[in-house]
Design a protein around this motif. Structure first.
Motif, short mmCIF file in Angstrom:
data_model
loop_
_atom_site.label_atom_id
_atom_site.label_comp_id
_atom_site.label_asym_id
_atom_site.label_seq_id
_atom_site.Cartn_x
_atom_site.Cartn_y
_atom_site.Cartn_z
N SER A 65 -4.32 57.13 -36.66
CA SER A 65 -5.64 57.03 -36.01
C SER A 65 -6.64 56.22 -36.84
CB SER A 65 -6.20 58.43 -35.75
OG SER A 65 -6.31 59.15 -36.98
N ASP A 67 -7.98 53.01 -39.45
CA ASP A 67 -7.81 51.56 -39.53
C ASP A 67 -6.90 51.21 -40.70
OD1 ASP A 67 -9.47 51.01 -37.36
OD2 ASP A 67 -11.27 50.99 -38.61
N SER A 70 -8.46 50.13 -44.04
CA SER A 70 -9.11 51.11 -44.91
C SER A 70 -8.17 51.64 -45.99
CB SER A 70 -9.65 52.28 -44.09
OG SER A 70 -8.59 53.07 -43.56
N ASP A 100 -4.47 52.76 -32.11
CA ASP A 100 -5.05 51.91 -31.07
C ASP A 100 -4.57 50.49 -31.32
OD1 ASP A 100 -6.54 50.39 -29.35
OD2 ASP A 100 -8.49 51.21 -29.94
N ASP A 102 -5.31 47.74 -30.06
CA ASP A 102 -6.38 46.74 -30.04
C ASP A 102 -7.12 46.65 -31.38
OD1 ASP A 102 -5.80 46.12 -27.40
OD2 ASP A 102 -7.22 47.59 -26.61
N ARG A 103 -6.92 47.64 -32.25
CA ARG A 103 -7.62 47.63 -33.54
C ARG A 103 -6.75 47.15 -34.69
NH1 ARG A 103 -10.65 53.33 -34.10
NH2 ARG A 103 -11.39 52.31 -36.01
N LEU A 104 -5.55 46.67 -34.36
CA LEU A 104 -4.68 46.14 -35.42
C LEU A 104 -5.28 44.86 -35.99
CD1 LEU A 104 -1.08 46.54 -33.96
CD2 LEU A 104 -2.23 48.01 -35.61
N PRO A 105 -5.22 44.68 -37.30
CA PRO A 105 -5.70 43.41 -37.87
C PRO A 105 -4.81 42.25 -37.42
CG PRO A 105 -4.62 44.75 -39.55
CD PRO A 105 -4.72 45.60 -38.33
N SER A 109 -0.97 42.29 -35.95
CA SER A 109 -0.82 42.28 -34.49
C SER A 109 0.11 41.18 -34.00
CB SER A 109 -2.19 42.12 -33.83
OG SER A 109 -2.77 40.87 -34.16
N ASP A 160 -11.93 45.95 -44.89
CA ASP A 160 -11.33 45.00 -43.96
C ASP A 160 -10.86 43.72 -44.65
OD1 ASP A 160 -11.74 46.71 -41.87
OD2 ASP A 160 -13.60 45.77 -41.20
#
Length: 550
Positions: A65, A67, A70, A100, A102-105, A109, A160
């Motif tokens: 869950s 990022d 992080s 998620d 859509d939140r993959l770097p 991705s 990030d």
């Protein structure tokens, strides 16, 4: 088709799910390297990572869950390097519960992956799924958007950008070891020495990765709250304290923040009570106070400063099964201010990590590795020039990052030349020249507004170096008869990365501050403005003293 050994990376909080995945993979006949199974307390994490990654043929990045950025640390950079240079090395994202896509770097991705957000597959199913992924062509390329700068300018590296944060791994290891010895730790260094970046893109990802050892066990879950003291350290602490508790919706978080601020402003027990209420039993929490010197430069009342420190020290010593750590970063020229508090000098003396100038081999890595990942090329002789200039007194990593970002901005065909470096003014003059370029584009009236703006953002030092302060945009606009003109001046310097904007999403307040205090050191015009402020303040003090009756 045989599948080579698999190296599993994961956040500490996903360790339980990854253990189950590793077990299923082994039952399916795969060779798996998982840190929580292979590492022993006391072993060198760096050496074990390098050895295991050399032997692996697949890097599986388990995404829960949180990022990925992080918690991505050194092993991620090593694996990414391998994926760029070795055509046979595979990168596979594995989506676990709560992930998620859509939140993959970007760098993750673009690779085909596994979706395990539902039930964990049986061994036979896993073998079939992996075989399907391996039938697809591996993706290649640099882990950056085309044209994206690999350098941060005057901004610090954050989580990030942890995949671009090279050269500081040994310092991260030493910081982790120091945290084991004491719940209080101070990172002390000169302005521009990279303190914030080391914390945000180095230490904190390592903690979230699960690299902290205590009582011969890996600590897999951390709750981390990061703040700066600014004008009101209790208010700023209340803003971030909800990060120590469970994830909340914005309205619930706002209410918790208000309750925390009320509690913090009653005695010195408030923080201790907040930690006990927010952190679960058996958890470790960390409060990071960046730019700790602001407590002395921007918090006006000494009594409030003392009570803030007393609150921290009490909470550290009474957290019981909810261990609280406090880590501060502090400019070395403000060290003497610590003697204002009875206990702080002793804590600093016993529990500090001095940030020294990096070895030339580290500078080489800081310069070359991000450049290579972005597809850039250094002209022959440029690296030697950079190494010579950063060895000069007063030079530091902040100047270097800004100079490299400017060099990247002025590149031609991804070639970074020595002539361009010289035209920029080299390390010592690049910040001032860039600021002056922006200033020269302004009209005469806007230049007067720029002087008013920057003087409002600067605090002349007394017995220490100059520092900066943030201002609300509403305050800034009030000093100008033409708010639109002042807004235009603001946007000019913001767009060029010389000012920084911060927005409090809950309060809806927009604040502006210098992108870095290095501006005050290396932009001659700003130095003159700050010196004029200093002289004006000294004159006011003299007039006040001489005007008092005998």
């Amino acid at each position: 088709m045989p599948i080579p050994p698999i190296f599993l990376s994961h956040a500490g909080e996903d360790a339980e799910a990854v253990r189950l995945l590793a077990r299923r993979l082994k039952e399916a006949g795969f060779a798996v390297w998982l840190d929580v199974e292979r590492m022993r307390a006391g072993e060198s994490w760096m050496a074990c990572q390098e050895r295991a990654l050399r032997q692996a043929g697949v890097w599986c990045v388990f995404v829960g869950s949180g990022d990925v950025g992080s918690w991505l640390d050194r092993e991620g950079r090593l694996a990414l390097e391998r994926s760029i240079s070795d055509p046979g090395f595979r990168v596979i994202p594995v989506l676990g519960r709560g992930a998620d896509p859509d939140r993959l770097p970007l760098w993750l991705s673009r690779h085909p992956g596994l979706d395990l957000r539902g039930r964990m597959p049986e061994p036979a199913d896993l073998r079939r799924i992996f075989a399907t992924v391996f039938e697809q062509s591996p993706q290649r390329g640099h882990p950056l958007e085309e044209g994206e700068s690999p350098f941060q300018g005057l901004d610090a590296y954050g989580p990030d950008q942890s995949h671009l944060f090279f050269g500081r791994d040994e310092e991260v290891e030493h910081l982790l070891e120091a945290m084991v010895r004491s719940p209080f730790l101070a990172l002390v260094g000169q302005a521009g020495s990279g303190k914030t970046s080391l914390l945000q893109a180095g230490l904190l990802p390592a903690l979230r990765r699960g690299r902290f050892q205590a009582q011969d066990r890996w600590v897999e879950r951390w709750r981390i709250a990061c703040m700066r003291p600014q004008e009101d350290p209790f208010r700023e602490l209340a803003k971030v304290l909800p990060d120590l508790g469970p994830d909340l919706e914005p309205l619930a978080r706002q209410e918790l923040r208000r309750k925390a601020e009320r509690k913090l402003n009653t005695g010195i027990e408030g923080l201790e009570e907040c930690v006990k209420a927010l952190a679960g039993a058996g958890t470790r929490s960390l409060i990071v106070i960046d730019q700790f010197e602001e407590l002395f430069t921007r918090t006006e009342r000494p009594e409030r400063r003392r009570r803030f420190l007393d609150s921290l020290f009490r909470a550290m010593g009474r957290s019981g099964d909810r261990q609280l750590h406090v880590l501060v970063s502090m400019r070395a020229d403000y060290y003497g201010h610590a003697f204002e508090h009875a206990r702080l000098p002793t804590l600093l003396a016993r529990n500090q990590f001095p940030l020294r100038s990096p070895h030339p081999s580290i500078i080489k890595e800081i310069v070359e590795k991000p450049m290579q990942w972005a597809g850039g090329r250094l002209e022959q002789g440029l690296l030697a020039r950079i190494l010579d200039e950063i060895a000069e007194p007063g030079a530091g990593l902040g100047q270097l990052q800004f100079a490299l970002s400017e060099l990247w901005r002025k590149r031609r065909d991804d070639n970074l030349g020595l002539g361009t470096w010289e035209a920029m003014g080299g390390l010592s003059r690049v910040i001032g020249r860039r600021a002056e370029e922006v200033f020269d584009r302004l009209g005469e009236g806007d230049r007067r507004l720029a002087k008013t703006l920057f003087q409002g953002l600067c605090l002349p030092g007394e017995g220490a170096g100059d520092s900066s302060r943030g201002m609300r945009v509403s305050e800034i606009l009030e000093v100008s008869r033409d708010r639109r003109e002042m807004r235009g001046v603001l946007e000019n310097f913001l767009e060029e990365g010389l000012l920084r904007r911060e927005v409090d999403e809950i309060e809806g307040v927009e604040r502006i501050e210098l992108a870095h205090t290095l501006l005050m050191q290396h932009w001659p015009r700003l130095r003159e403005w700050v010196d004029a402020l200093r002289e004006g303040q000294a004159r006011e003090r003299r007039d006040l003293i001489l005007g008092e009756p005998l």
